[in-house]
Design an enzyme around this catalytic site. Structure first.
Site, short mmCIF file in Angstrom:
data_model
loop_
_atom_site.label_atom_id
_atom_site.label_comp_id
_atom_site.label_asym_id
_atom_site.label_seq_id
_atom_site.Cartn_x
_atom_site.Cartn_y
_atom_site.Cartn_z
N GLY A 268 0.41 -1.42 0.57
CA GLY A 268 0.12 -0.16 -0.04
C GLY A 268 0.92 1.08 -0.26
O GLY A 268 2.23 1.38 -0.19
N VAL A 269 0.47 2.50 0.11
CA VAL A 269 1.18 3.48 0.73
C VAL A 269 1.78 4.00 1.83
O VAL A 269 0.91 3.39 2.68
CB VAL A 269 0.36 4.82 -0.26
CG1 VAL A 269 0.17 4.44 -1.93
CG2 VAL A 269 -1.24 4.14 0.14
N GLY A 270 2.36 4.91 1.71
CA GLY A 270 2.58 5.70 3.80
C GLY A 270 3.94 4.67 3.18
O GLY A 270 4.95 4.13 2.43
N ASN A 271 3.69 5.37 5.01
CA ASN A 271 5.66 5.42 5.31
C ASN A 271 6.02 3.84 5.79
O ASN A 271 6.57 3.31 5.34
CB ASN A 271 6.16 6.32 6.45
CG ASN A 271 5.45 7.84 5.59
OD1 ASN A 271 6.78 7.85 5.09
ND2 ASN A 271 4.21 8.07 6.09
N GLU A 293 0.21 -1.85 -7.06
CA GLU A 293 -1.19 -0.36 -7.89
C GLU A 293 0.03 0.90 -7.77
O GLU A 293 -0.43 0.88 -8.65
CB GLU A 293 -2.09 0.51 -6.60
CG GLU A 293 -3.30 -0.44 -6.60
CD GLU A 293 -3.98 0.16 -5.61
OE1 GLU A 293 -4.54 -0.11 -5.09
OE2 GLU A 293 -3.35 0.67 -4.01
N ILE A 363 -6.49 1.67 9.84
CA ILE A 363 -6.51 3.01 10.85
C ILE A 363 -6.97 1.81 12.40
O ILE A 363 -6.04 2.28 13.09
CB ILE A 363 -8.32 3.18 10.87
CG1 ILE A 363 -7.90 4.11 9.16
CG2 ILE A 363 -8.36 4.60 11.76
CD1 ILE A 363 -7.28 5.76 9.20
N ASN A 383 -8.95 8.64 4.65
CA ASN A 383 -8.45 8.70 3.05
C ASN A 383 -9.60 8.03 1.59
O ASN A 383 -10.44 8.76 0.54
CB ASN A 383 -7.11 8.34 2.61
CG ASN A 383 -6.37 8.73 3.53
OD1 ASN A 383 -6.10 10.32 3.68
ND2 ASN A 383 -5.41 7.83 3.73
N GLY A 387 -7.24 0.96 -3.49
CA GLY A 387 -7.45 -0.79 -4.01
C GLY A 387 -7.07 -2.16 -3.00
O GLY A 387 -7.02 -2.64 -2.79
N LYS A 407 -1.91 8.65 17.85
CA LYS A 407 -2.46 10.30 19.08
C LYS A 407 -1.98 10.19 20.13
O LYS A 407 -2.18 10.11 21.51
CB LYS A 407 -4.21 10.43 18.65
CG LYS A 407 -4.46 10.47 17.36
CD LYS A 407 -3.72 12.01 17.04
CE LYS A 407 -4.37 11.61 14.85
NZ LYS A 407 -3.88 12.10 14.55
O1 0RQ Z 1 -2.75 10.85 10.96
O2 0RQ Z 1 -1.78 12.68 9.49
O3 0RQ Z 1 -2.69 13.60 12.08
O4 0RQ Z 1 -0.50 12.54 11.98
O5 0RQ Z 1 -3.75 8.40 10.31
O6 0RQ Z 1 -1.32 6.88 9.93
O7 0RQ Z 1 -0.20 5.14 10.83
O8 0RQ Z 1 0.52 8.07 9.66
O9 0RQ Z 1 -0.11 5.08 8.70
O10 0RQ Z 1 0.17 6.72 6.90
O11 0RQ Z 1 -0.08 4.46 6.43
O12 0RQ Z 1 -1.59 5.85 6.63
C1 0RQ Z 1 -4.85 3.43 6.86
C2 0RQ Z 1 -4.30 6.37 6.76
C3 0RQ Z 1 -3.06 4.45 7.40
C4 0RQ Z 1 -4.00 4.40 5.05
C5 0RQ Z 1 -3.88 4.19 6.60
C6 0RQ Z 1 -4.01 9.06 12.14
C7 0RQ Z 1 -2.25 8.87 12.04
C8 0RQ Z 1 -2.07 9.76 10.89
C9 0RQ Z 1 -1.67 7.98 9.29
P1 0RQ Z 1 -1.60 12.63 11.23
P2 0RQ Z 1 0.10 6.61 9.91
P3 0RQ Z 1 -0.40 5.26 7.25
C10 0RQ Z 1 -2.95 1.11 -1.88
C11 0RQ Z 1 -3.98 0.23 -0.18
C12 0RQ Z 1 -6.68 2.77 3.00
C13 0RQ Z 1 -6.01 2.64 1.86
C14 0RQ Z 1 -4.71 1.86 0.90
C15 0RQ Z 1 -4.89 4.20 4.37
C16 0RQ Z 1 -3.00 8.88 9.89
O13 0RQ Z 1 -3.19 2.70 4.74
O14 0RQ Z 1 -5.06 5.20 3.51
O15 0RQ Z 1 -4.43 0.83 1.81
N1 0RQ Z 1 -5.83 3.09 3.78
N2 0RQ Z 1 -4.43 1.36 -0.17
O16 0RQ Z 1 -2.19 9.71 14.25
C17 0RQ Z 1 -7.45 7.26 15.28
C18 0RQ Z 1 -6.24 5.49 14.81
C19 0RQ Z 1 -5.63 5.92 13.89
C20 0RQ Z 1 -5.90 7.36 13.29
C21 0RQ Z 1 -4.00 6.37 12.06
N3 0RQ Z 1 -7.27 4.08 14.92
N4 0RQ Z 1 -7.16 6.36 14.97
N5 0RQ Z 1 -6.68 8.02 13.44
N6 0RQ Z 1 -4.10 7.48 12.52
N7 0RQ Z 1 -4.53 5.51 12.72
C22 0RQ Z 1 -2.73 2.87 -2.51
C23 0RQ Z 1 -4.18 3.19 -3.27
O17 0RQ Z 1 -5.16 2.84 -2.63
C24 0RQ Z 1 -3.74 4.03 -3.87
#
Ligand code: 0RQ
Length: 508
Positions: A268-271, A293, A363, A383, A387, A407
């Site tokens: 997936g996307v992200g760090n 993707e 999440i 978001n 995919g 948080k």
């Molecule tokens: O918030 O940015 O305000 O600090 O969510 O969280 O831990 O940095 O993780 O960047 O990997 O994102 C699910 C959002 C995770 C992402 C999700 C808050 C946290 C932070 C980001 P801040 P992290 P990531 C291929 C696959 C769905 C789409 C997908 C996503 C921010 O992976 O969008 O997988 N996935 N696509 O603080 C409240 C919680 C939280 C929370 C994290 N439990 N409650 N806030 N956060 N957990 C790509 C495509 O489809 C295009």
């Protein structure tokens, strides 16, 4: 006029972004290019936003419906959302300004699996598509469109839109030509043939998009770069998650369930996804492949290191430095990187056939393994599902990763019941946090509870989760204990957070 517009019929259509935006009337449905911050039009959305704002200042109604491949950038989603005139948006987004408009009710957001978009558009559920606004690297002398850094849903928008505007971006490397595989076999008809991909390197289409020249009403030139954000430096949590995942791969290879090349990787996307890829750099696996993707920095580095032979995706999602590297060396990646339409990159049939290893962020997850990827506290969109569902349900391995806390520790990523379900317990095989890994394969709901809590929850929340489960088991007696829940308390953690700012019962 740039040499990149080689077809004479298009020459007379070159105009400014303002003139092109003036062709788009209020109420228009617009299919934009753009997927995870790459290949989106850079000029026209801003010019259109100005036009919408000016209309609003005159007291006139002006809204549009926006369709994309996935997330774009501030220059598209951001500026258009800020006008308050984006009445509708689909599919995945990640822009903070657009997120605010979705969550205050200004923008209706239809969050669907990326592989479903083409089908639903072609079946007419979104109404007619007035415009396609598509970034291109160039237009050939035969009037074909050379894609840029993402393919996304562009083929469908070019096919079905009544009018087409092309942004030719000379910042995109000429050598991207030859990197794309545009398949035209996705029509909806009674008898459909298999998509003939059995491994990530298979080429089944053509390098360009077709377009009916009579539909092209404007060409706009630009040299603006894709604006992707740099990745955060790897932190301890991401490193720990990557280490658990790599141990898991070792176990699967030793058990003979994975080949030593692993199965094709989706990440997936992200760090965290990027950290996992970084972890693979030092792992013993060679000749890996990827069917995913997005191509992130880590994927390119694995290709450069000779660890990944070939990666198939629909878009790049690169840091600015890596995007420049790609621009300078695109030719070196021909045959190693293939960009396809998102209805092929994310197609269930192809994902299942290849036994893909799908690793996506989440999440929160609950004690039974249901996963929420999209909603904060049940009601607020983050978001979108993107995919993740296309891959999770159909992959050979479906893995979800997250730090156990969010948080500053006030939120536990492992909860009694997820406040929104994107991936049901049936689609989730493995959950990983920095604490450890829960392998849920073959386990019934009550057998999963201890595995999830003891391996994945943060120690600060473990006891409270066990207490919840013990109470749930008690109150469910006689009513059915297949999946015990105390319904009155199932969302009490989320409720407590909303009321006190912490899921903890007694905040230190
Ligand atoms: O918030 O940015 O305000 O600090 O969510 O969280 O831990 O940095 O993780 O960047 O990997 O994102 C699910 C959002 C995770 C992402 C999700 C808050 C946290 C932070 C980001 P801040 P992290 P990531 C291929 C696959 C769905 C789409 C997908 C996503 C921010 O992976 O969008 O997988 N996935 N696509 O603080 C409240 C919680 C939280 C929370 C994290 N439990 N409650 N806030 N956060 N957990 C790509 C495509 O489809 C295009």
């Amino acid at each position: 006029m740039s040499a990149r517009i080689a077809h004479p019929a298009f020459a007379s259509k070159v105009m400014s972004a303002e003139d092109a935006a003036a062709l788009i009337p209020p109420g228009a449905s617009i299919g934009f290019s753009g997927f995870t911050g790459s290949g989106y039009p850079k000029e026209i959305p801003g010019a259109l936003a100005k036009r919408i704002k000016a209309a609003h200042e005159r007291g006139e109604e002006f809204t549009i419906k926006a369709f994309t491949g996935a997330s774009t950038a501030p220059e598209l989603d951001g500026v258009l959302a800020d006008t308050g005139g984006m009445a509708f948006r689909t599919p995945y987004q990640s822009d903070p300004h657009l997120r605010a408009k979705i969550n205050d009710g200004t923008t209706n957001y239809c969050d669907i699996h990326l592989s479903h978009l083409q089908k639903l558009i072609n079946m007419g559920f979104f109404g007619k598509m007035d415009f396609a606004v598509i970034e291109a690297t160039a237009i050939t002398e035969h009037g074909e469109i050379i894609p840029s850094s993402s393919v996304g849903n562009n083929r469908t928008y070019l096919d079905i839109a009544e009018k087409v505007i092309i942004e030719v971006n000379s910042w995109q490397a000429d050598d991207l030509y030859g990197l794309h595989d545009i398949y035209y076999g996705m029509d909806i008809k009674p008898r459909r043939e298999p998509i003939p991909i059995s491994s990530p390197g298979d080429i089944i289409g053509r390098p360009t998009f077709k377009v009916d020249p009579s539909k092209v009403v404007a060409i706009v030139e630009t040299d603006d770069p894709d604006r992707n954000t740099p990745f955060k430096p790897l932190d301890d949590d991401s490193r720990a998650i990557a280490a658990h995942l790599l141990d898991f791969f070792d176990m699967e290879v030793k058990a003979g369930r994975m080949p030593p090349t692993l199965w094709p990787l989706q990440s997936g996307v992200g760090n965290i996804a990027n950290a996992v890829l970084a972890g693979l750099m030092d792992a013993p696996y060679e000749h890996m492949t990827s069917y995913t993707e997005v191509i992130q920095d880590g994927m390119v580095q694995l290709i450069d290191a000779g660890k990944i032979d070939v990666a198939s995706a629909t878009a790049f999602s690169l840091s600015p430095d890596m995007a420049h590297h790609m621009n300078d060396h695109a030719r070196d990646y021909h045959g190693k990187i293939i960009l396809r339409p998102q209805d092929v990159s994310n197609h269930p049939e192809v994902i299942r056939r290849q036994f893909v290893i799908a690793t996506n962020g989440m999440i929160e997850a609950d004690i039974y393994g249901n996963v929420n990827s999209t909603h904060i506290m049940g009601t607020k969109m983050m978001n979108g599902v993107g995919g993740s569902g296309d891959f999770a349900r159909n992959a050979g391995y479906s893995i979800f990763v997250s730090p156990s806390l969010a948080k500053g520790g006030d939120i536990s990523a492992i909860v009694p019941m997820v406040s929104h379900t994107d991936h049901t317990e049936h689609d989730v095989m493995v959950i990983i946090t920095e604490q450890g890994l829960a392998d849920l394969r073959g386990l019934a709901p009550r057998q999963r509870v201890n595995v999830v809590i003891d391996n994945c929850a943060h120690p600060d929340y473990r006891e409270a989760l066990h207490e919840y489960y013990d109470r749930a088991l008690k109150v469910s007696q006689g009513r059915g204990i297949h999946t015990p829940h105390d319904l009155g308390q199932a969302f009490s953690w989320h409720q407590r957070f909303l009321e006190t700012g912490s899921m903890k019962e007694f905040k230190a």
